[in-house]
Scaffold this active site. Structure first.
Site, PDB file in Angstrom:
ATOM      1  N   SER A  50      35.044  33.999  38.810  1.00  0.00           N
ATOM      2  CA  SER A  50      34.786  35.001  40.216  1.00  0.00           C
ATOM      3  C   SER A  50      33.268  35.078  40.389  1.00  0.00           C
ATOM      4  O   SER A  50      32.321  34.965  39.522  1.00  0.00           O
ATOM      5  CB  SER A  50      35.144  36.223  39.957  1.00  0.00           C
ATOM      6  OG  SER A  50      34.738  37.120  40.943  1.00  0.00           O
ATOM      7  N   TYR A  78      36.458  44.522  35.544  1.00  0.00           N
ATOM      8  CA  TYR A  78      36.692  43.161  36.195  1.00  0.00           C
ATOM      9  C   TYR A  78      35.599  42.171  36.127  1.00  0.00           C
ATOM     10  O   TYR A  78      35.396  41.034  35.688  1.00  0.00           O
ATOM     11  CB  TYR A  78      36.978  43.220  37.521  1.00  0.00           C
ATOM     12  CG  TYR A  78      37.514  42.236  38.324  1.00  0.00           C
ATOM     13  CD1 TYR A  78      38.826  41.436  38.063  1.00  0.00           C
ATOM     14  CD2 TYR A  78      36.554  41.480  39.275  1.00  0.00           C
ATOM     15  CE1 TYR A  78      38.995  40.403  38.741  1.00  0.00           C
ATOM     16  CE2 TYR A  78      36.932  40.261  39.803  1.00  0.00           C
ATOM     17  CZ  TYR A  78      38.105  39.702  39.705  1.00  0.00           C
ATOM     18  OH  TYR A  78      38.408  38.692  40.254  1.00  0.00           O
TER      19      TYR A  78
END
Length: 679
Positions: A556, A569
């Site tokens: 990501s 995350y």
């Protein structure tokens, strides 16, 4: 245009015959019908023959798969036939007999259908018929089985001369309804389509009954202690363990896809005393050995042998097989022979475990295995009533390295970029994973769709085209046993794994003070630990294969960008990003490349966003959830929304070959986020 009655009947008959594998193999055999149509040039009626074209399958034959030829011109070729030494020229001559555009390319057996004096002709490869055709005293057995209703035609390579032979024998035996072709198969004929089909089925079923009623009970000999089938669970575990090694051996010359079967017929054959002798004789019917090679590679150890002993022996046998195949080529090659196509086995037999078959794609590998099952059935039938005596090795070579066969191979379409690659995609049941699975399958890969939601994985696998393209596995990537089972499933389905996409993920967006240990552990278990487990198990298979490979992490933008309310995350994505660098450094010695993709803001079609992440992030940024994608787009340099297929495109770019010297790289797919630029 309405299909002529003769053609409609031919297609119906072909589809019925081809639907039952007792009658003929996949893509094996051919059928024909003769009839009259108006010549558009002269306006006069013209006799035509419609015959299944080269490469088609009877079970799925359509009008487009028929070659259409003028019967008068085809029969006139007999007057200019130059003899068997120049027989290959006759296939090119068929083009001068075509009616109009002629439909499909005429097959080598076209002459048989045109020259036999009957309106309808079937040429099939049933196991029972080939059993008689390959028996040492096949001619006498044919007489005993059928009397004078079915005649014997001695072995001859398929072609124009064989058509002349059958036509002459038919003319000399007006009472006959068909023939057993030595070493090859059967041919039947009839005045109507129904009569021809009935004659074909009667020959096949009569031969089946004859073999059962007059044959010995144990044609393969007694069971040998230690060679019996392992219990199912142990058998499948051993097969999954061996599959990557065997695939690597079978891919020494060029990459192959694998198929495994532990059907009872295979396990029983391998448990019996006579299987080494019979396997060494090889297959006989051209349709068989063109797909299975002249003989298989057979492990000569009992099923209970240790893993170490089996591994060492398989490597020895592979070297021996390659040397033997090269010697076979040298014995029979002429200055005009095509180059040797490869010396690796197409069939590997492991007693107690089963059969591994190989090909340029899954269908080819599966069909090769099906053909060897046919060969086992043929050997059983021949040994039950006589002695199995396949055609000579020199005849096999003449067909395997036939110029016409070489031309057929050259006509095959160019392989797609990821042909022969086996991809395992985690989180493949939705969103980015689904898009990646579709992209990889579209460019030739076999895909294992892995997802915690079994139903979603099965749906995507079905979208991709079924078991010859994709299979589904249910897996929780946080469970090492389930991950190992998923890689084992890939090995049993396709032979191993070459390309792994660590895509499974989720996200919980909370401020630090509201983030619980459970929130932290769940995200790290699924993405950091899950990626580690999948990479570790897949790397084991890749190392065993010795064919290199690719591992791709869907990380990501948040692995390098610090955003608000996102500590769990972001931290686990940073963990994944460093796994890429660590594994690239470690696995490069095995030819395994490890790279990553850093997406951002994939809202539409995303399983993560649909699961609540979208609402959480929309609340953080103070925008309606339905406008989140547009919000993300506006904060990028390119002002474009990122979609799942854009991430899939990056995976393709990393794995399709053009970046063959790239490892340890992260590709941003974020439409340009300056704060996330890699440094």
């Amino acid at each position: 245009m309405t299909i002529p009655d003769a053609v409609a009947e031919l297609l119906d008959r072909s589809n019925r015959l081809g639907a039952d594998r007792r009658n003929t193999n996949y893509a094996g055999g051919n059928t024909s019908a003769k009839g009259t149509a108006t010549d558009p040039v002269t306006g006069e009626p013209t006799e035509l023959v419609w015959v299944k074209g080269s490469g088609g399958d009877l079970g799925t034959l359509t009008e487009a798969g028929l070659a259409v030829l003028r019967l008068d011109r085809l029969r006139d070729l007999a007057g200019v036939y130059p003899g068997e030494d120049r027989e290959d020229e006759m296939v090119a001559a068929f083009d001068y007999c075509l009616h109009g555009r002629g439909g499909a390319a005429p097959s080598i057996d076209t002459a048989m259908h045109g020259l036999v004096d009957a309106p309808h002709v079937d040429h099939l490869h049933p196991d029972s018929g080939i059993a008689l055709a390959t028996a040492a005293d096949g001619e006498e057995l044919t007489r005993r089985c059928f009397g004078d209703r079915v005649v014997w035609v001695p072995w001859r390579r398929p072609g124009f001369q064989l058509g002349l032979d059958i036509a002459a024998i038919q003319a000399a035996n007006p009472q006959a309804v068909g023939a057993i072709l030595g070493g090859h198969g059967i041919t039947a004929w009839g005045a109507t389509s129904a009569e021809c089909e009935a004659n074909s089925l009667d020959i096949i079923r009569t031969a089946e009954r004859f073999l059962i009623e007059t044959g010995s009970a144990e044609p393969f000999g007694p069971v040998v202690a230690g060679f019996e089938a392992l219990p199912e669970e142990a058998r499948r575990a051993r097969a999954a363990e061996l599959a990557p090694l065997l695939r690597g051996l079978a891919s020494a010359d060029r990459p192959q896809v694998g198929h495994f079967t532990d059907a009872d017929v295979v396990l029983d054959f391998l448990a019996r005393a006579e299987h080494p002798r019979l396997a060494a004789l090889g297959t006989s019917c051209p349709d068989h050995f063109l797909r299975t090679k002249v003989r298989p590679m057979v492990l000569d150890l009992p099923a209970t042998a240790s893993r170490e002993d089996v591994t060492a022996r398989l490597k020895e046998l592979h070297e021996q097989y390659r040397a033997d195949y090269a010697a076979y080529y040298e014995r029979h090659a002429t200055p005009d022979s095509p180059p040797m196509r490869g010396a690796d086995p197409a069939i590997i037999l492991v007693p107690g475990v089963g059969m591994f078959s190989y090909g340029a794609n899954k269908q080819t590998a599966r069909v090769a295995g099906e053909f060897y099952v046919n060969a086992i059935n043929v050997m059983r039938g021949a040994e039950a009533v006589s002695t199995y005596a396949p055609i000579d090795e020199s005849e096999k070579f003449r067909i395997e390295y036939w110029a016409l066969e070489e031309a057929k191979l050259r006509r095959m379409p160019k392989p797609k970029p990821l042909a022969t690659r086996v991809a395992l995609v985690t989180g493949g049941g939705s969103g980015i994973g689904r898009a990646i699975a579709h992209r990889l399958a579209a460019v030739g890969a076999c895909v294992v769709v892995a997802d915690r939601d079994a139903g979603a994985a099965e749906k995507v696998a079905a979208e991709l085209g079924g078991s010859d393209v994709a299979v589904a596995v249910a897996v929780d990537v946080t469970d090492a046993a389930q991950v190992a089972a998923a890689v084992a499933a890939a090995s049993l389905a396709f032979g191993g794994v070459d390309l792994v996409v660590n895509n499974a993920g989720l996200s919980i967006s909370k401020p630090l003070l509201e983030t619980t240990e459970q929130d932290w552990d769940l995200q790290h278990d699924v993405m950091a630990k899950g990626s580690f487990l999948v990479s570790r198990e897949s790397a084991r298979a890749m190392v065993a294969q010795g064919m290199g490979g690719d591992i791709v992490y869907i990380s990501s933008k948040n692995s390098v960008f610090a955003g608000p309310n996102n500590v769990a995350y972001g931290a686990t994505k940073a963990d994944q990003a460093h796994q890429v660098r660590l594994l690239a450094a470690e696995l490069g010695a095995h030819g395994i490349r490890v790279n990553g993709v850093n997406p951002d803001g994939v809202v539409r079609g995303s399983g993560i966003f649909a699961g609540g992440w979208g609402a959480q992030r929309a609340a953080v940024y103070g925008v309606p959830e339905k406008e989140l994608g547009a919000y993300y787009a506006q904060r990028t340099i390119l002002k474009r929304e990122v979609l799942p297929e854009h991430v899939a495109n990056a995976v393709y770019a990393l794995t399709a070959g053009d970046l063959s010297h790239t490892t340890g790289l992260h590709i941003p797919v974020d439409a340009g986020v300056a704060a996330a630029f890699l440094r």
